[in-house]
Motif scaffolding. Sequence first.
Motif, PDB file in Angstrom:
ATOM      1  N   PRO A 159       0.828  -1.197   0.000  1.00 52.24           N
ATOM      2  CA  PRO A 159       0.000   0.000   0.000  1.00 52.24           C
ATOM      3  C   PRO A 159       0.861   1.246   0.000  1.00 52.24           C
ATOM      4  O   PRO A 159       1.856   1.310   0.712  1.00 52.24           O
ATOM      5  N   ARG A 160       0.450   2.156  -0.852  1.00 55.89           N
ATOM      6  CA  ARG A 160       1.202   3.400  -0.907  1.00 55.89           C
ATOM      7  C   ARG A 160       0.980   4.167   0.391  1.00 55.89           C
ATOM      8  O   ARG A 160       1.866   4.709   0.999  1.00 55.89           O
ATOM      9  N   LEU A 161      -0.269   4.169   0.783  1.00 50.75           N
ATOM     10  CA  LEU A 161      -0.604   4.890   2.006  1.00 50.75           C
ATOM     11  C   LEU A 161      -0.852   3.829   3.070  1.00 50.75           C
ATOM     12  O   LEU A 161      -1.724   2.986   2.919  1.00 50.75           O
ATOM     13  N   LEU A 162      -0.049   3.845   4.047  1.00 48.97           N
ATOM     14  CA  LEU A 162       0.058   2.622   4.835  1.00 48.97           C
ATOM     15  C   LEU A 162      -0.800   2.576   6.083  1.00 48.97           C
ATOM     16  O   LEU A 162      -0.848   3.495   6.870  1.00 48.97           O
ATOM     17  N   HIS A 163      -1.413   1.410   6.223  1.00 50.69           N
ATOM     18  CA  HIS A 163      -2.197   1.112   7.414  1.00 50.69           C
ATOM     19  C   HIS A 163      -1.855  -0.335   7.751  1.00 50.69           C
ATOM     20  O   HIS A 163      -1.750  -1.178   6.860  1.00 50.69           O
ATOM     21  N   SER A 164      -1.697  -0.655   9.020  1.00 49.56           N
ATOM     22  CA  SER A 164      -1.117  -1.963   9.332  1.00 49.56           C
ATOM     23  C   SER A 164      -1.947  -3.124   8.807  1.00 49.56           C
ATOM     24  O   SER A 164      -1.414  -4.100   8.337  1.00 49.56           O
ATOM     25  N   SER A 165      -3.316  -3.045   8.839  1.00 52.49           N
ATOM     26  CA  SER A 165      -4.087  -4.223   8.420  1.00 52.49           C
ATOM     27  C   SER A 165      -3.877  -4.511   6.937  1.00 52.49           C
ATOM     28  O   SER A 165      -3.660  -5.649   6.543  1.00 52.49           O
ATOM     29  N   SER A 166      -3.888  -3.482   6.113  1.00 50.96           N
ATOM     30  CA  SER A 166      -3.677  -3.753   4.690  1.00 50.96           C
ATOM     31  C   SER A 166      -2.225  -4.109   4.422  1.00 50.96           C
ATOM     32  O   SER A 166      -1.921  -4.908   3.539  1.00 50.96           O
ATOM     33  N   MET A 167      -1.330  -3.585   5.237  1.00 53.57           N
ATOM     34  CA  MET A 167       0.095  -3.937   5.102  1.00 53.57           C
ATOM     35  C   MET A 167       0.286  -5.426   5.415  1.00 53.57           C
ATOM     36  O   MET A 167       0.959  -6.155   4.685  1.00 53.57           O
ATOM     37  N   LEU A 168      -0.356  -5.863   6.470  1.00 54.29           N
ATOM     38  CA  LEU A 168      -0.242  -7.277   6.851  1.00 54.29           C
ATOM     39  C   LEU A 168      -0.822  -8.165   5.757  1.00 54.29           C
ATOM     40  O   LEU A 168      -0.260  -9.193   5.391  1.00 54.29           O
ATOM     41  N   GLU A 169      -1.923  -7.733   5.210  1.00 55.55           N
ATOM     42  CA  GLU A 169      -2.569  -8.487   4.134  1.00 55.55           C
ATOM     43  C   GLU A 169      -1.626  -8.592   2.931  1.00 55.55           C
ATOM     44  O   GLU A 169      -1.471  -9.642   2.314  1.00 55.55           O
ATOM     45  N   SER A 170      -0.984  -7.477   2.630  1.00 60.37           N
ATOM     46  CA  SER A 170      -0.069  -7.478   1.476  1.00 60.37           C
ATOM     47  C   SER A 170       1.124  -8.393   1.706  1.00 60.37           C
ATOM     48  O   SER A 170       1.595  -9.068   0.783  1.00 60.37           O
ATOM     49  N   ILE A 171       1.606  -8.423   2.935  1.00 60.27           N
ATOM     50  CA  ILE A 171       2.740  -9.326   3.225  1.00 60.27           C
ATOM     51  C   ILE A 171       2.302 -10.774   3.017  1.00 60.27           C
ATOM     52  O   ILE A 171       3.010 -11.597   2.432  1.00 60.27           O
ATOM     53  N   GLU A 172       1.081 -11.021   3.473  1.00 62.32           N
ATOM     54  CA  GLU A 172       0.499 -12.353   3.320  1.00 62.32           C
ATOM     55  C   GLU A 172       0.462 -12.746   1.839  1.00 62.32           C
ATOM     56  O   GLU A 172       0.880 -13.836   1.441  1.00 62.32           O
TER      57      GLU A 172
ATOM     58  N   THR B   6      18.918  -7.963  -3.211  1.00 63.49           N
ATOM     59  CA  THR B   6      19.055  -6.631  -2.578  1.00 63.49           C
ATOM     60  C   THR B   6      18.043  -5.625  -3.134  1.00 63.49           C
ATOM     61  O   THR B   6      17.694  -4.661  -2.455  1.00 63.49           O
ATOM     62  N   LYS B   7      17.564  -5.910  -4.370  1.00 64.04           N
ATOM     63  CA  LYS B   7      16.508  -5.019  -4.896  1.00 64.04           C
ATOM     64  C   LYS B   7      15.204  -5.784  -5.003  1.00 64.04           C
ATOM     65  O   LYS B   7      14.325  -5.429  -5.788  1.00 64.04           O
ATOM     66  N   GLY B   8      15.107  -6.833  -4.238  1.00 66.68           N
ATOM     67  CA  GLY B   8      13.937  -7.714  -4.334  1.00 66.68           C
ATOM     68  C   GLY B   8      12.726  -7.172  -3.576  1.00 66.68           C
ATOM     69  O   GLY B   8      12.788  -6.144  -2.899  1.00 66.68           O
ATOM     70  N   LYS B   9      11.644  -7.934  -3.707  1.00 67.48           N
ATOM     71  CA  LYS B   9      10.355  -7.474  -3.176  1.00 67.48           C
ATOM     72  C   LYS B   9      10.330  -7.424  -1.646  1.00 67.48           C
ATOM     73  O   LYS B   9       9.634  -6.600  -1.051  1.00 67.48           O
ATOM     74  N   LEU B  10      11.096  -8.283  -1.047  1.00 65.25           N
ATOM     75  CA  LEU B  10      11.127  -8.282   0.416  1.00 65.25           C
ATOM     76  C   LEU B  10      11.805  -7.017   0.930  1.00 65.25           C
ATOM     77  O   LEU B  10      11.359  -6.402   1.902  1.00 65.25           O
ATOM     78  N   LYS B  11      12.889  -6.654   0.238  1.00 63.79           N
ATOM     79  CA  LYS B  11      13.603  -5.407   0.605  1.00 63.79           C
ATOM     80  C   LYS B  11      12.687  -4.203   0.467  1.00 63.79           C
ATOM     81  O   LYS B  11      12.651  -3.307   1.323  1.00 63.79           O
ATOM     82  N   ASP B  12      11.903  -4.214  -0.622  1.00 63.92           N
ATOM     83  CA  ASP B  12      10.946  -3.116  -0.843  1.00 63.92           C
ATOM     84  C   ASP B  12       9.982  -3.005   0.319  1.00 63.92           C
ATOM     85  O   ASP B  12       9.698  -1.926   0.827  1.00 63.92           O
ATOM     86  N   ALA B  13       9.480  -4.173   0.685  1.00 68.87           N
ATOM     87  CA  ALA B  13       8.510  -4.195   1.776  1.00 68.87           C
ATOM     88  C   ALA B  13       9.136  -3.660   3.054  1.00 68.87           C
ATOM     89  O   ALA B  13       8.519  -2.886   3.790  1.00 68.87           O
TER      90      ALA B  13
END
Length: 373
Positions: free
Chosen positions: A19-32, A61-68
């Motif tokens: 999420p561009r604009l971050l809120h923990s519930s949607s952030m958690l969902e995105s990690i999932e 080092t430029k992977g999706k996990l790093k982005d997150a």
Amino acid sequence: MAALSESHQPGFIAGCFFPRLLHSSSMLESIEILERTALAELADAGDAAALEQWRIAYLGTKGKLKDAMASLKSVPKEEKKAVGQRLNAAKVALQAAFEARKGELTSGPTTRTGPQIDVTEPGLDLPVGRRHIITRVREELCDVFGRMGFDVADGPEIEDDEHNFIKLNIPADHPAREPIDNFYVEEPDGERADTGGRPRMLRSQTSTVQIRVLQEAVEKGWGPPLKIIAPGRVYRPDTVDATHSFMFHQLEGLYVDRRVTMVELRTTLLQFARLYFGPDAEVRLRPSYFPFTEPSAELDMKIALKPGEKPKWIELGGCGLVDPKVFEAVGLDPEEWTGFAFGFGIERIAMGRYGIPDIRLLYGGDVRFLDRV
Ligand code: DAH
């Protein structure tokens, strides 16, 4: 606050599901979602190249996990902890899954490098153990007598003088009971309750089993008639030399029924000799004396010890008709019951049959010898 309210619309950062604009519930969902997608793609990675691509895309080092990880800084302070922990868990899970998949791919036959195993090659000759020669002869004897209808019986090696002597009609003053000829067990006075005060000893003969079997048969009512053999160790304080040992093995035989005579004894022994040593074997009974048989005889067999060798008489042991005193000792009526008994040395047979010159070889545990017999 404005930033938070916009977070209901999850968006993507740098091609990632965050999420561009971050809120923990949607952030958690995105990690999932990130984790699940990554695992699905990993399962599809079918070779080393695909695996490496996956690694760069997710763990690089430029992977999706790093982005997150980078987007964590936009998460409100009070929610950072939960989101951070979830991200870490995803990272650990993806790394573990990557290692596991790598293991699977590199252990498969298609990616194996280096020397291959040729399963058609003959294997190495591993040394294989075998049963001891005495064990084998004992089993052969049990097998032959088993075919003649004898059951196998057993008795204790630590005996009392009642079973080893008294009930076998060997009286207190008999020379066979001398301490010098027996291994008596030294016990402090008052500790003989379990033998009724009788001295204990290592049995000097398997004839003890005659008494044990007859007593049990009478007590439990399963015989006579009965027909048993009893192989086992016996102990005598003999000086060790090529033909003597302080421990050796005997095979006892006992048949009790009505009207048993020397004819049954001789026939049984001859039948055994021919089954075990071959059709030319002969049996000879020489008059002798044993306290528990009457009449008694020494038992010889004429056998060819090795194939092609001229048959020779060898002394094997003793035999006879069960003495009425033995029947009385176990509570059987000697007017009704008769029987025969025999006993011979198993080493004698093993040494003869397998050409073993020295009894000590049998107990030495020398594999060079044991391997050959
Ligand atoms: N027990 C005797 C011994 O050790 C061998 C023996 C002789 C056993 C005669 C018997 C028998 O059963 O009848 O010398």
